[in-house]
Design a protein around this motif. Structure first.
Motif, mmCIF file in Angstrom:
data_model
loop_
_atom_site.group_PDB
_atom_site.id
_atom_site.type_symbol
_atom_site.label_atom_id
_atom_site.label_comp_id
_atom_site.label_asym_id
_atom_site.label_seq_id
_atom_site.Cartn_x
_atom_site.Cartn_y
_atom_site.Cartn_z
ATOM 1 N N GLY A 1 12.924 5.948 34.358
ATOM 2 C CA GLY A 1 11.564 5.898 34.816
ATOM 3 C C GLY A 1 10.611 4.647 34.923
ATOM 4 N N PHE A 2 9.644 4.869 35.636
ATOM 5 C CA PHE A 2 8.728 3.651 35.732
ATOM 6 C C PHE A 2 7.349 4.109 35.445
ATOM 7 N N ALA A 3 6.644 3.487 34.624
ATOM 8 C CA ALA A 3 5.282 3.779 34.374
ATOM 9 C C ALA A 3 4.238 2.610 34.684
ATOM 10 N N PHE A 4 2.942 3.058 35.007
ATOM 11 C CA PHE A 4 1.891 2.124 35.288
ATOM 12 C C PHE A 4 0.716 2.561 34.411
ATOM 13 N N PRO A 5 0.805 2.230 33.100
ATOM 14 C CA PRO A 5 -0.258 2.558 32.134
ATOM 15 C C PRO A 5 -1.493 2.130 32.401
ATOM 16 N N HIS A 6 -2.619 3.006 32.199
ATOM 17 C CA HIS A 6 -3.764 2.508 32.134
ATOM 18 C C HIS A 6 -4.890 3.343 31.485
ATOM 19 N N GLY A 7 -5.883 2.798 31.096
ATOM 20 C CA GLY A 7 -6.698 3.725 30.413
ATOM 21 C C GLY A 7 -6.699 3.737 28.792
ATOM 22 N N LYS B 1 -5.627 6.297 27.012
ATOM 23 C CA LYS B 1 -4.721 7.429 26.460
ATOM 24 C C LYS B 1 -3.356 6.692 26.081
ATOM 25 N N THR B 2 -3.273 5.443 26.361
ATOM 26 C CA THR B 2 -1.837 4.829 25.818
ATOM 27 C C THR B 2 -2.047 3.481 25.189
ATOM 28 N N VAL C 1 4.630 14.182 33.108
ATOM 29 C CA VAL C 1 5.059 13.702 32.076
ATOM 30 C C VAL C 1 3.954 12.752 31.193
ATOM 31 N N TYR C 2 3.061 12.047 31.948
ATOM 32 C CA TYR C 2 2.357 10.929 31.146
ATOM 33 C C TYR C 2 0.933 11.063 31.828
ATOM 34 N N PRO C 3 0.090 10.725 31.213
ATOM 35 C CA PRO C 3 -1.293 10.529 31.757
ATOM 36 C C PRO C 3 -1.749 9.442 32.667
ATOM 37 N N TYR C 4 -0.589 8.832 33.163
ATOM 38 C CA TYR C 4 -0.855 7.640 33.904
ATOM 39 C C TYR C 4 0.172 7.747 35.186
ATOM 40 N N PRO C 5 0.336 7.014 36.274
ATOM 41 C CA PRO C 5 1.122 7.120 37.027
ATOM 42 C C PRO C 5 2.660 6.662 36.797
ATOM 43 N N TYR C 6 3.596 7.616 36.914
ATOM 44 C CA TYR C 6 5.062 7.738 36.435
ATOM 45 C C TYR C 6 5.882 8.099 37.346
ATOM 46 N N TYR C 7 6.997 7.124 37.650
ATOM 47 C CA TYR C 7 7.995 7.274 38.829
ATOM 48 C C TYR C 7 9.353 7.623 38.177
#
Length: 136
Positions: free
Chosen positions: A84-90, A92-93, A66-72
């Motif tokens: 959904g739960f996302a841990f964005p980093h970097g 790309k967001t 789904v995303y370029p970072y950890p997504y649950y």
């Protein structure tokens, strides 16, 4: 980070010392009763950060497509619910803090900042979702 009494609701998970505890009551003078202590000062509590272990224990599974970072994600098809739960980093967001996504028959919420377990509990409750969060 410390929690303020006005940030908590009955049923919220907190870290009471080094023990996970649920809030059972909040008094007018700001004392908090938990499943661990009779009455405690709010200064003794800390929020519980959301991490992949907490999410997985509560039925969330990693979705690496789904995303370029950890997504649950947690899905309950019977109730037409997707969380959904996302841990964005970097780079790309544009989102820098963890966030929650909720889609049900009654509500749609996207990119709601959410760093702690009690915040996730509040988001679910406000959306009318009855999902018990377990930590033990």
């Amino acid at each position: 980070m410390k929690i303020q009494a006005n940030e908590l609701m009955t049923g919220d998970w907190v870290l009471d010392g080094n023990i996970y505890a649920q809030v059972t009551s909040i008094t007018c003078d700001g004392n908090i009763e938990t499943t661990h202590n009779e009455h405690s000062n709010i200064e003794l509590f800390e929020p519980i950060p959301i991490n992949k272990e907490v999410l997985e224990k509560n039925g969330f599974v990693a979705n690496r497509h789904v995303y370029p970072y950890p997504y649950y994600e947690y899905e309950n098809e019977e109730n037409k619910l997707k969380v959904g739960f996302a841990f964005p980093h970097g780079n790309k967001t544009s989102y820098k803090e963890p966030w929650v996504y909720i889609d049900s028959e009654r509500v749609f919420v996207e990119h709601l900042p959410c760093m702690f377990v009690h915040q996730l509990q509040h988001a679910l409750r406000l959306c009318g979702i009855e999902k018990e969060i377990v930590l033990q």
